[in-house]
Scaffold this active site. Structure first.
Site, PDB file in Angstrom:
ATOM      1  N   TYR A  81       0.842  -1.210   0.000  1.00  0.00           N
ATOM      2  CA  TYR A  81       0.000   0.000   0.000  1.00  0.00           C
ATOM      3  C   TYR A  81       0.871   1.251   0.000  1.00  0.00           C
ATOM      4  CZ  TYR A  81      -2.795   3.769   2.089  1.00  0.00           C
ATOM      5  OH  TYR A  81      -3.387   4.994   2.364  1.00  0.00           O
ATOM      6  N   LYS A  89       1.411   4.145  -2.839  1.00  0.00           N
ATOM      7  CA  LYS A  89       1.144   5.564  -2.537  1.00  0.00           C
ATOM      8  C   LYS A  89       2.408   6.416  -2.724  1.00  0.00           C
ATOM      9  CE  LYS A  89      -3.261   5.918  -1.015  1.00  0.00           C
ATOM     10  NZ  LYS A  89      -4.229   6.973  -1.353  1.00  0.00           N
TER      11      LYS A  89
HETATM   12  P1  NAP Z   1     -11.983   4.391   2.639  1.00  0.00           P
HETATM   13  O1  NAP Z   1     -13.046   4.695   3.634  1.00  0.00           O
HETATM   14  O2  NAP Z   1     -11.414   3.026   2.542  1.00  0.00           O
HETATM   15  O3  NAP Z   1     -12.578   4.796   1.195  1.00  0.00           O
HETATM   16  C1  NAP Z   1     -11.951   4.411   0.013  1.00  0.00           C
HETATM   17  C2  NAP Z   1     -12.854   4.783  -1.148  1.00  0.00           C
HETATM   18  O4  NAP Z   1     -12.224   4.378  -2.374  1.00  0.00           O
HETATM   19  C3  NAP Z   1     -14.227   4.095  -1.126  1.00  0.00           C
HETATM   20  O5  NAP Z   1     -15.204   4.984  -1.594  1.00  0.00           O
HETATM   21  C4  NAP Z   1     -14.043   2.956  -2.132  1.00  0.00           C
HETATM   22  O6  NAP Z   1     -15.246   2.533  -2.733  1.00  0.00           O
HETATM   23  C5  NAP Z   1     -13.170   3.661  -3.157  1.00  0.00           C
HETATM   24  N1  NAP Z   1     -12.461   2.744  -4.042  1.00  0.00           N
HETATM   25  C6  NAP Z   1     -11.697   1.676  -3.708  1.00  0.00           C
HETATM   26  N2  NAP Z   1     -11.201   1.098  -4.813  1.00  0.00           N
HETATM   27  C7  NAP Z   1     -11.653   1.807  -5.865  1.00  0.00           C
HETATM   28  C8  NAP Z   1     -11.492   1.717  -7.276  1.00  0.00           C
HETATM   29  N3  NAP Z   1     -10.770   0.739  -7.829  1.00  0.00           N
HETATM   30  N4  NAP Z   1     -12.093   2.646  -8.064  1.00  0.00           N
HETATM   31  C9  NAP Z   1     -12.865   3.615  -7.526  1.00  0.00           C
HETATM   32  N5  NAP Z   1     -13.068   3.752  -6.199  1.00  0.00           N
HETATM   33  C10 NAP Z   1     -12.465   2.863  -5.383  1.00  0.00           C
HETATM   34  O7  NAP Z   1     -10.755   5.392   2.806  1.00  0.00           O
HETATM   35  P2  NAP Z   1     -10.674   6.770   3.625  1.00  0.00           P
HETATM   36  O8  NAP Z   1     -10.289   6.473   5.011  1.00  0.00           O
HETATM   37  O9  NAP Z   1     -11.857   7.589   3.324  1.00  0.00           O
HETATM   38  O10 NAP Z   1      -9.369   7.411   2.957  1.00  0.00           O
HETATM   39  C11 NAP Z   1      -9.487   8.208   1.778  1.00  0.00           C
HETATM   40  C12 NAP Z   1      -8.151   8.243   1.062  1.00  0.00           C
HETATM   41  O11 NAP Z   1      -7.156   8.792   1.919  1.00  0.00           O
HETATM   42  C13 NAP Z   1      -7.605   6.888   0.630  1.00  0.00           C
HETATM   43  O12 NAP Z   1      -6.926   7.082  -0.583  1.00  0.00           O
HETATM   44  C14 NAP Z   1      -6.630   6.502   1.728  1.00  0.00           C
HETATM   45  O13 NAP Z   1      -5.642   5.644   1.215  1.00  0.00           O
HETATM   46  C15 NAP Z   1      -6.072   7.865   2.091  1.00  0.00           C
HETATM   47  N6  NAP Z   1      -5.644   8.068   3.475  1.00  0.00           N
HETATM   48  C16 NAP Z   1      -6.480   7.770   4.499  1.00  0.00           C
HETATM   49  C17 NAP Z   1      -6.092   8.044   5.798  1.00  0.00           C
HETATM   50  C18 NAP Z   1      -6.988   7.740   6.967  1.00  0.00           C
HETATM   51  O14 NAP Z   1      -6.479   7.694   8.091  1.00  0.00           O
HETATM   52  N7  NAP Z   1      -8.271   7.576   6.762  1.00  0.00           N
HETATM   53  C19 NAP Z   1      -4.831   8.634   6.048  1.00  0.00           C
HETATM   54  C20 NAP Z   1      -4.019   8.943   4.958  1.00  0.00           C
HETATM   55  C21 NAP Z   1      -4.438   8.673   3.671  1.00  0.00           C
HETATM   56  P3  NAP Z   1     -16.132   1.335  -2.109  1.00  0.00           P
HETATM   57  O15 NAP Z   1     -17.068   2.000  -1.125  1.00  0.00           O
HETATM   58  O16 NAP Z   1     -16.796   0.800  -3.306  1.00  0.00           O
HETATM   59  O17 NAP Z   1     -15.189   0.376  -1.446  1.00  0.00           O
HETATM   60  N1  GDD Z   2      -6.731  -3.048  11.121  1.00  0.00           N
HETATM   61  C1  GDD Z   2      -6.247  -3.584  12.258  1.00  0.00           C
HETATM   62  N2  GDD Z   2      -6.913  -4.624  12.832  1.00  0.00           N
HETATM   63  N3  GDD Z   2      -5.119  -3.060  12.787  1.00  0.00           N
HETATM   64  C2  GDD Z   2      -4.673  -3.584  13.961  1.00  0.00           C
HETATM   65  C3  GDD Z   2      -5.314  -4.646  14.603  1.00  0.00           C
HETATM   66  C4  GDD Z   2      -6.488  -5.199  14.008  1.00  0.00           C
HETATM   67  O1  GDD Z   2      -7.102  -6.132  14.501  1.00  0.00           O
HETATM   68  N4  GDD Z   2      -4.638  -4.911  15.746  1.00  0.00           N
HETATM   69  C5  GDD Z   2      -3.607  -4.072  15.812  1.00  0.00           C
HETATM   70  N5  GDD Z   2      -3.607  -3.262  14.731  1.00  0.00           N
HETATM   71  C6  GDD Z   2      -2.609  -2.221  14.439  1.00  0.00           C
HETATM   72  C7  GDD Z   2      -1.994  -2.336  13.037  1.00  0.00           C
HETATM   73  O2  GDD Z   2      -0.982  -3.345  13.012  1.00  0.00           O
HETATM   74  C8  GDD Z   2      -1.451  -0.912  12.866  1.00  0.00           C
HETATM   75  O3  GDD Z   2      -0.190  -0.809  13.456  1.00  0.00           O
HETATM   76  C9  GDD Z   2      -2.443  -0.048  13.659  1.00  0.00           C
HETATM   77  O4  GDD Z   2      -3.228  -0.962  14.449  1.00  0.00           O
HETATM   78  C10 GDD Z   2      -3.381   0.790  12.792  1.00  0.00           C
HETATM   79  O5  GDD Z   2      -3.965  -0.048  11.831  1.00  0.00           O
HETATM   80  P1  GDD Z   2      -5.163   0.439  10.885  1.00  0.00           P
HETATM   81  O6  GDD Z   2      -6.252   1.019  11.697  1.00  0.00           O
HETATM   82  O7  GDD Z   2      -5.484  -0.670   9.950  1.00  0.00           O
HETATM   83  O8  GDD Z   2      -4.526   1.693  10.111  1.00  0.00           O
HETATM   84  P2  GDD Z   2      -3.112   1.906   9.396  1.00  0.00           P
HETATM   85  O9  GDD Z   2      -2.332   2.856  10.250  1.00  0.00           O
HETATM   86  O10 GDD Z   2      -2.476   0.636   9.023  1.00  0.00           O
HETATM   87  O11 GDD Z   2      -3.549   2.621   8.041  1.00  0.00           O
HETATM   88  C11 GDD Z   2      -4.505   3.692   8.061  1.00  0.00           C
HETATM   89  O12 GDD Z   2      -3.832   4.925   8.194  1.00  0.00           O
HETATM   90  C12 GDD Z   2      -2.947   5.261   7.108  1.00  0.00           C
HETATM   91  C13 GDD Z   2      -2.321   6.631   7.459  1.00  0.00           C
HETATM   92  O13 GDD Z   2      -1.225   6.443   8.307  1.00  0.00           O
HETATM   93  C14 GDD Z   2      -5.303   3.616   6.750  1.00  0.00           C
HETATM   94  O14 GDD Z   2      -6.358   4.542   6.821  1.00  0.00           O
HETATM   95  C15 GDD Z   2      -4.436   3.973   5.553  1.00  0.00           C
HETATM   96  O15 GDD Z   2      -5.266   4.075   4.392  1.00  0.00           O
HETATM   97  C16 GDD Z   2      -3.756   5.324   5.821  1.00  0.00           C
HETATM   98  O16 GDD Z   2      -2.904   5.676   4.746  1.00  0.00           O
END
Ligand code: NAP
Ligand code: GDD
Length: 341
Positions: A154, A158
């Site tokens: 991932y 990115k």
């Molecule tokens: P999310 O809830 O997982 O939403 C992802 C969105 O992308 C959903 O609407 C999903 O549609 C759509 N999608 C997935 N694959 C696709 C494809 N092939 N074509 C078109 N749409 C697609 O993610 P989020 O938390 O809102 O995050 C938004 C963005 O910020 C993502 O790019 C993520 O990597 C990035 N980001 C997130 C965080 C965070 O902490 N949340 C931090 C840093 C960066 P479906 O509903 O159909 O699955």
């Molecule tokens: N998902 C998940 N499930 N994570 C777990 C679990 C579990 O049961 N137990 C422990 N963790 C730990 C993961 O190993 C990781 O270190 C941390 O919790 C956070 O995991 P996630 O909530 O899955 O988020 P992430 O930090 O890996 O990724 C999210 O944040 C990124 C920004 O830093 C996602 O939103 C990414 O799309 C985003 O880029």
């Protein structure tokens, strides 16, 4: 009136951004992919039937893996702003589907940049970059100048996206920028991310629908902010005179373990920890019942141990700073999940 296209509109951030832009009187197009189930829970409160309300969110079918679709839509709409939030956004899952993750998360943004270039419109482009780029961190706290060291398919996808945005900005003078966002959460967070998994499961345990919460690494630390505030920063990044890549985070870091403790505390359960490693358990101090266990399935082949932002540039350039802090975020999510469950 400005026009915006949001990819990933059904996700957490896409839905909050749609709320924000509609409030600002934008015409908002949202890209959704076809799904066999009705996955529009996050945008259900918005009207998207143009026969009922012509200023509604306009939903379009599309996919980041389909450049013909992206070219056609972007050429037709010629939006003032595109927010690319669509992604295979789960780090753990990217180890299972690395090629798909690269196609959508790395080549997807490239396809949009090419479509913008070909359309000859002055479209501004926001790319959802991530603190995962810092990976096995080379400096703490992380700033715009901290070198990247990504640790998952991932994050590596990115990373490509980050660099191609920078390259198109420099090569073709596009207004294109990366928001380097640290983790942000909310009641609309997907249920397989750790925060939401914890709040949903604690609510289910309280309602006697589930016995135990199974987690992986309890000691991972994240800089967790509040999603509705983070989408404001995205919008502000596209309103600057010059495009710039900016870190958005809270400047605080907390462990998964702390998140678990606060979530249970919200329902008056004090957790005490016993044993170590895969044998560690979280026990209800009052009843002695085991409520949290480790399942190694949730460990990652390579982990990101700690993320901590320095959001000074966001303060300086965007006048943006976080308001909702860690404990309050846990409380907002717990309250919502107790109601939903
Ligand atoms: P999310 O809830 O997982 O939403 C992802 C969105 O992308 C959903 O609407 C999903 O549609 C759509 N999608 C997935 N694959 C696709 C494809 N092939 N074509 C078109 N749409 C697609 O993610 P989020 O938390 O809102 O995050 C938004 C963005 O910020 C993502 O790019 C993520 O990597 C990035 N980001 C997130 C965080 C965070 O902490 N949340 C931090 C840093 C960066 P479906 O509903 O159909 O699955
Ligand atoms: N998902 C998940 N499930 N994570 C777990 C679990 C579990 O049961 N137990 C422990 N963790 C730990 C993961 O190993 C990781 O270190 C941390 O919790 C956070 O995991 P996630 O909530 O899955 O988020 P992430 O930090 O890996 O990724 C999210 O944040 C990124 C920004 O830093 C996602 O939103 C990414 O799309 C985003 O880029």
């Amino acid at each position: 009136m400005k026009t915006a296209l949001i990819t990933g509109v059904t996700g957490q951030d896409g839905s909050y951004l749609a709320d924000l832009l509609l409030e600002k009187d934008y015409t908002v197009y949202g890209l959704r992919r076809r799904s066999s189930t009705h996955n529009i829970e996050n945008i259900q409160h918005l009207q998207f039937d143009p026969h009922v309300n012509k200023n509604s969110l306009k939903l379009l079918y599309g996919d980041l893996s389909d450049s013909s679709n992206l070219n056609r839509l972007i050429d037709k709409i010629k939006p003032d702003e595109i927010y690319n939030l669509a992604a295979q956004s789960h780090v753990r899952v990217s180890f299972d589907v690395p090629e798909y993750t690269a196609d959508v998360d790395a080549l997807g943004p490239l396809r949009i940049l090419e479509a913008i270039r070909e359309s000859n419109a002055a479209t501004r482009f926001y790319q959802a970059s991530t603190s995962e780029l810092y990976g096995d961190v080379l400096e703490t706290p992380q700033t715009e100048k901290t070198p990247f060291n990504p640790q998952s398919p991932y994050a590596i996808a990115k990373h490509y996206a980050f660099q191609i945005v920078k390259n198109y900005r420099e090569a073709y003078n596009l207004y294109a920028c990366n928001g380097i966002l640290f983790n942000h959460e909310s009641p609309r967070r997907g249920p397989t991310f750790v925060t939401r998994k914890i709040t949903v499961t604690v609510a289910r345990i309280v309602k006697k629908m589930q016995e135990r919460l199974y987690l992986g690494n309890l000691d991972a630390k994240r800089d967790w902010g509040y999603a509705p505030e983070f989408v404001e920063a995205m919008w502000q990044m596209l309103q600057q005179e010059k495009p710039e890549d900016i870190v958005i985070g809270t400047g605080e870091t907390h462990s998964v373990r702390e998140f678990v403790e606060h979530a249970f505390a919200y329902v008056n359960i004090a957790i005490v920890w016993e044993n170590q490693g895969v044998d560690e358990v979280g026990i209800d101090k009052k009843t002695g019942k085991t409520l949290v266990s480790i399942d190694p399935y949730y460990y990652r082949p390579t982990e990101v141990d700690i993320l901590l932002s320095d959001p000074s540039l966001a303060k300086k350039k965007l006048n943006w700073s976080p308001k909702t802090r860690f404990k309050e975020i846990v409380e907002i999510m717990m309250k919502s999940d107790l109601e939903k469950v």
